[in-house]
Design a protein around this motif. Structure first.
Motif, PDB file in Angstrom:
ATOM      1  N   THR A  59       2.006  -1.418   2.790  1.00  0.00           N
ATOM      2  CA  THR A  59       1.199  -0.281   2.345  1.00  0.00           C
ATOM      3  C   THR A  59       0.746  -0.428   0.897  1.00  0.00           C
ATOM      4  OG1 THR A  59       3.208   0.966   1.788  1.00  0.00           O
ATOM      5  CG2 THR A  59       2.269   1.324   3.974  1.00  0.00           C
ATOM      6  N   SER A  60       1.278  -1.419   0.181  1.00  0.00           N
ATOM      7  CA  SER A  60       0.822  -1.721  -1.181  1.00  0.00           C
ATOM      8  C   SER A  60      -0.278  -2.762  -1.177  1.00  0.00           C
ATOM      9  CB  SER A  60       1.998  -2.228  -2.032  1.00  0.00           C
ATOM     10  OG  SER A  60       2.983  -1.236  -2.184  1.00  0.00           O
ATOM     11  N   SER A  61      -0.807  -3.100  -0.027  1.00  0.00           N
ATOM     12  CA  SER A  61      -1.829  -4.148   0.072  1.00  0.00           C
ATOM     13  C   SER A  61      -3.000  -3.858  -0.859  1.00  0.00           C
ATOM     14  CB  SER A  61      -2.331  -4.260   1.519  1.00  0.00           C
ATOM     15  OG  SER A  61      -3.124  -5.417   1.684  1.00  0.00           O
ATOM     16  N   ALA A  62      -3.384  -4.879  -1.640  1.00  0.00           N
ATOM     17  CA  ALA A  62      -4.491  -4.825  -2.601  1.00  0.00           C
ATOM     18  C   ALA A  62      -4.161  -4.004  -3.841  1.00  0.00           C
ATOM     19  CB  ALA A  62      -5.767  -4.297  -1.936  1.00  0.00           C
ATOM     20  N   ARG A  63      -2.895  -3.724  -4.051  1.00  0.00           N
ATOM     21  CA  ARG A  63      -2.482  -2.985  -5.241  1.00  0.00           C
ATOM     22  C   ARG A  63      -1.612  -3.867  -6.134  1.00  0.00           C
ATOM     23  NH1 ARG A  63      -2.504   0.727  -0.984  1.00  0.00           N
ATOM     24  NH2 ARG A  63      -3.278   2.824  -1.459  1.00  0.00           N
ATOM     25  N   ASP A  64      -1.605  -3.561  -7.430  1.00  0.00           N
ATOM     26  CA  ASP A  64      -0.685  -4.228  -8.338  1.00  0.00           C
ATOM     27  C   ASP A  64       0.741  -3.836  -7.970  1.00  0.00           C
ATOM     28  OD1 ASP A  64      -2.346  -5.679 -10.277  1.00  0.00           O
ATOM     29  OD2 ASP A  64      -3.132  -3.687 -10.758  1.00  0.00           O
ATOM     30  N   VAL A  65       1.624  -4.812  -7.990  1.00  0.00           N
ATOM     31  CA  VAL A  65       3.019  -4.581  -7.615  1.00  0.00           C
ATOM     32  C   VAL A  65       3.925  -5.046  -8.749  1.00  0.00           C
ATOM     33  CG1 VAL A  65       4.858  -5.258  -6.027  1.00  0.00           C
ATOM     34  CG2 VAL A  65       2.591  -4.744  -5.149  1.00  0.00           C
ATOM     35  N   SER A  66       4.911  -4.242  -9.047  1.00  0.00           N
ATOM     36  CA  SER A  66       5.893  -4.581 -10.061  1.00  0.00           C
ATOM     37  C   SER A  66       7.270  -4.666  -9.415  1.00  0.00           C
ATOM     38  CB  SER A  66       5.896  -3.512 -11.171  1.00  0.00           C
ATOM     39  OG  SER A  66       7.073  -3.573 -11.934  1.00  0.00           O
ATOM     40  N   ILE A  67       7.954  -5.764  -9.649  1.00  0.00           N
ATOM     41  CA  ILE A  67       9.315  -5.910  -9.129  1.00  0.00           C
ATOM     42  C   ILE A  67      10.207  -4.815  -9.704  1.00  0.00           C
ATOM     43  CG2 ILE A  67      11.311  -7.444  -8.940  1.00  0.00           C
ATOM     44  CD1 ILE A  67       8.853  -8.406  -7.423  1.00  0.00           C
ATOM     45  N   SER A  68       9.983  -4.475 -10.973  1.00  0.00           N
ATOM     46  CA  SER A  68      10.788  -3.419 -11.606  1.00  0.00           C
ATOM     47  C   SER A  68      10.592  -2.089 -10.902  1.00  0.00           C
ATOM     48  CB  SER A  68      10.412  -3.282 -13.087  1.00  0.00           C
ATOM     49  OG  SER A  68      10.672  -4.475 -13.781  1.00  0.00           O
ATOM     50  N   ARG A  69       9.320  -1.766 -10.564  1.00  0.00           N
ATOM     51  CA  ARG A  69       9.067  -0.491  -9.873  1.00  0.00           C
ATOM     52  C   ARG A  69       9.703  -0.463  -8.491  1.00  0.00           C
ATOM     53  NH1 ARG A  69       3.784  -0.756 -12.075  1.00  0.00           N
ATOM     54  NH2 ARG A  69       2.892  -1.350 -10.065  1.00  0.00           N
ATOM     55  N   GLY A 103      -5.847  -4.412   9.866  1.00  0.00           N
ATOM     56  CA  GLY A 103      -5.351  -3.460  10.858  1.00  0.00           C
ATOM     57  C   GLY A 103      -3.873  -3.175  10.673  1.00  0.00           C
ATOM     58  N   LEU A 104      -3.110  -4.194  10.298  1.00  0.00           N
ATOM     59  CA  LEU A 104      -1.680  -4.007  10.042  1.00  0.00           C
ATOM     60  C   LEU A 104      -1.483  -3.048   8.873  1.00  0.00           C
ATOM     61  CD1 LEU A 104       1.200  -4.985  10.843  1.00  0.00           C
ATOM     62  CD2 LEU A 104       0.934  -6.768   9.098  1.00  0.00           C
ATOM     63  N   TYR A 105      -2.296  -3.216   7.833  1.00  0.00           N
ATOM     64  CA  TYR A 105      -2.245  -2.293   6.687  1.00  0.00           C
ATOM     65  C   TYR A 105      -2.592  -0.877   7.142  1.00  0.00           C
ATOM     66  CZ  TYR A 105      -4.274   0.351   2.821  1.00  0.00           C
ATOM     67  OH  TYR A 105      -4.598   1.358   1.949  1.00  0.00           O
ATOM     68  N   TRP A 106      -3.680  -0.738   7.897  1.00  0.00           N
ATOM     69  CA  TRP A 106      -4.135   0.588   8.306  1.00  0.00           C
ATOM     70  C   TRP A 106      -3.118   1.279   9.211  1.00  0.00           C
ATOM     71  CZ3 TRP A 106      -8.603   2.345   6.101  1.00  0.00           C
ATOM     72  CH2 TRP A 106      -9.022   3.618   6.499  1.00  0.00           C
ATOM     73  N   ALA A 107      -2.429   0.508  10.026  1.00  0.00           N
ATOM     74  CA  ALA A 107      -1.435   1.093  10.931  1.00  0.00           C
ATOM     75  C   ALA A 107      -0.171   1.530  10.207  1.00  0.00           C
ATOM     76  CB  ALA A 107      -1.072   0.074  12.019  1.00  0.00           C
ATOM     77  N   SER A 108      -0.004   1.106   8.964  1.00  0.00           N
ATOM     78  CA  SER A 108       1.238   1.364   8.235  1.00  0.00           C
ATOM     79  C   SER A 108       1.124   2.485   7.215  1.00  0.00           C
ATOM     80  CB  SER A 108       1.702   0.087   7.515  1.00  0.00           C
ATOM     81  OG  SER A 108       1.868  -0.972   8.440  1.00  0.00           O
ATOM     82  N   ILE A 109      -0.105   2.801   6.773  1.00  0.00           N
ATOM     83  CA  ILE A 109      -0.272   3.833   5.751  1.00  0.00           C
ATOM     84  C   ILE A 109      -0.200   5.218   6.389  1.00  0.00           C
ATOM     85  CG2 ILE A 109      -1.636   2.334   4.256  1.00  0.00           C
ATOM     86  CD1 ILE A 109      -4.155   3.767   5.239  1.00  0.00           C
ATOM     87  N   PRO A 110       0.146   6.255   5.607  1.00  0.00           N
ATOM     88  CA  PRO A 110       0.158   7.614   6.148  1.00  0.00           C
ATOM     89  C   PRO A 110      -1.221   8.006   6.670  1.00  0.00           C
ATOM     90  CG  PRO A 110       1.301   7.535   4.028  1.00  0.00           C
ATOM     91  CD  PRO A 110       0.637   6.194   4.220  1.00  0.00           C
ATOM     92  N   ALA A 111      -1.242   8.832   7.706  1.00  0.00           N
ATOM     93  CA  ALA A 111      -2.500   9.197   8.365  1.00  0.00           C
ATOM     94  C   ALA A 111      -3.470   9.865   7.414  1.00  0.00           C
ATOM     95  CB  ALA A 111      -2.209  10.109   9.552  1.00  0.00           C
ATOM     96  N   ALA A 112      -2.952  10.557   6.391  1.00  0.00           N
ATOM     97  CA  ALA A 112      -3.821  11.292   5.478  1.00  0.00           C
ATOM     98  C   ALA A 112      -4.446  10.397   4.412  1.00  0.00           C
ATOM     99  CB  ALA A 112      -3.034  12.409   4.798  1.00  0.00           C
ATOM    100  N   ASP A 113      -3.971   9.178   4.274  1.00  0.00           N
ATOM    101  CA  ASP A 113      -4.469   8.296   3.219  1.00  0.00           C
ATOM    102  C   ASP A 113      -5.885   7.813   3.518  1.00  0.00           C
ATOM    103  OD1 ASP A 113      -2.051   8.572   2.012  1.00  0.00           O
ATOM    104  OD2 ASP A 113      -1.656   6.422   1.810  1.00  0.00           O
TER     105      ASP A 113
END
Length: 468
Positions: free
Chosen positions: A273-283, A339-349
């Motif tokens: 669900t973080s696809s295409a977003r910056d990711v921090s190991i600390s976060r 499609g894998l990303y879309w199937a994993s995010i909340p419906a309202a996103d």
């Protein structure tokens, strides 16, 4: 006692031989004659058809489970038949079939001997061996190398682990293998599966273009896993979530021995669900701790690497000269399929923008010509601006292609932001080709630093690799 033990072992071996014989006979009787009816041709080329010989080179296909590796093998078998290879010289086994378990070091040799018993002429004619999910068998690399050294064969293998396969290939094959990565359907293959693939001429037909545009919006939500193409939305979402769970269970937790399966599942969902977003190991570490558990940053890094090894999520780093600085320079994650990303995010996103960027990353990955770390990276600029993708060789500070993914550039603010980032990048890499992939806009922008092409996404995805 030893005699009794040997009798049990012989009984198990006979049972296994019987199962192998059944599977091989069923493949030749029921599967091989019918595969053309179900096949959607894939664009991944496996090169020229090899001639079976002692000392041949293995072809290794890796990719996430359910991405179509088996049908890509079927496609290659059809090519063999079209080129005059006798069906009796083709051997296929799927080692993910639970009827073949438990495996031991002799499983592959045993399968080949049963095949030669069924088709003895193939030993002298030369056999084409196709083994699916071969990494399930212990010490498969040692056995495969021995087969290549002693039998007149051409060997094709698939697996869902890049790391395990590449390590075995490096250790055992010593340069006698070629590896290929198969992702779920590209947009062109998605259209092909629906009998909508356009010719060059069709792209001048307004009705055809409208159908392609409509299909592209569907592609960003459905994705490219072959088996879900005809499912309705609820069924498809459930199936794709199941793919992710199966991959975590079999290819991540079981293979790597992670002790907390629940955390692995949660981290995998967070990564997708973080696809295409910056990711921090600390976060990620802090988020886990706030929820009551985190294995620590080093283990999170190890698990993200395991996700990539299983082709569930890919990591893209900042374009950097030094591989040691890669993680420090920033990281983004990309799901294995929009499609894998879309199937994993909340419906309202509202995930359109991230789904588009995910699809662009995957298409660049399909088109790339080298597998070195950093050849598809993000570019963080001195001004704080960012280019979504840069292709090139970080070790010599050379870039050939700069790509921005933007849902729309109709807003003057958005258009200026995307163009300014590319202009700054062109100052650093003046010979690079700069492109903005937008959903439905087309333009050519001339700047002092160089030209920037704004290309409709549906058209960009259908372009030949050398033209994008």
């Amino acid at each position: 006692m030893p005699h009794f033990y040997n009798t049990i072992q012989e009984g198990r071996s006979m049972a296994t031989n019987s199962t192998i014989r059944l599977l091989l006979e069923d493949f030749h009787r029921s599967v091989l004659p019918t595969i053309a009816r179900e096949l959607v041709p894939r664009d991944l080329s496996l090169g020229s058809i090899p001639r079976p010989k002692i000392g041949s080179t293995a072809k290794v296909i890796v990719g996430m489970r359910r991405s179509g590796k088996t049908f890509r093998l079927y496609q290659e078998m059809l090519r063999l038949l079209d080129n005059g290879v006798a069906p009796e010289n083709i051997c296929y086994l799927n080692f993910d079939d639970d009827r073949l378990r438990p495996y031991n070091d002799a499983s592959i040799s045993q399968a080949i001997e049963v095949f030669y018993e069924l088709h003895p002429q193939s030993r002298s004619d030369g056999a084409y061996l196709f083994f699916d999910e071969i990494q399930e068998v212990p010490n498969w690399g040692i056995v495969a190398r021995r087969i290549l050294d002693t039998e007149k064969v051409a060997l094709y293998v698939t697996g869902s682990s890049s790391k395990l396969l590449s390590e075995d290939v490096t250790t055992e094959f010593r340069g006698r293998s070629v590896a290929y990565e198969l992702l779920p359907y590209s947009f062109r293959e998605f259209l092909r599966a629906r009998d909508l693939e356009p010719s060059e001429r069709d792209l001048y037909d307004k009705e055809c273009v409208s159908a392609v545009k409509n299909a592209f919006g569907r592609y960003l939500k459905c994705g490219g896993f072959p088996a879900v193409q005809d499912m309705d939305d609820p069924e498809r979402i459930q199936a794709l979530q199941g793919y992710a769970q199966l991959t975590v269970a079999r290819d991540i937790v079981e293979r790597n021995g992670f002790s907390n399966a629940a955390y692995a599942r949660n981290l995998a969902r967070a990564a997708i669900t973080s696809s295409a977003r910056d990711v921090s190991i600390s976060r990620l570490d802090n988020k886990g701790r706030s929820s009551g558990y985190s294995p620590g940053r080093a283990k999170i890094v190890e698990m993200l690497d395991a996700f990539e090894d299983a082709h569930l999520v890919y990591q893209a780093y900042d374009f950097s000269y030094s591989a040691q600085k890669v993680r420090l320079g920033g990281m983004k994650l990309y799901a294995a399929d929009p499609g894998l990303y879309w199937a994993s995010i909340p419906a309202a996103d509202e995930g359109h923008t991230f789904s588009l960027e995910t699809a662009v990353y995957l298409e660049l990955r399909r088109r790339r010509t080298a597998g070195r770390l950093g050849d598809i990276a993000m570019l963080k600029l001195a001004s704080g601006r960012e280019v979504d993708f840069v292709e090139g060789d970080a070790s010599i500070e050379s870039a050939t292609r700069l790509v921005q993914a933007s849902w729309s550039t109709e807003s003057e603010k958005t258009r200026e932001r995307e163009i300014r980032a590319l202009r700054e990048a062109l100052e650093r890499f003046p010979s690079a080709q700069a492109t903005i992939v937008a959903v439905d806009e087309e333009d050519n922008v001339e700047t002092p630093e160089g030209g920037i092409a704004i290309v409709p996404a549906w058209k960009w995805f259908l372009e030949a690799p050398g033209n994008n």
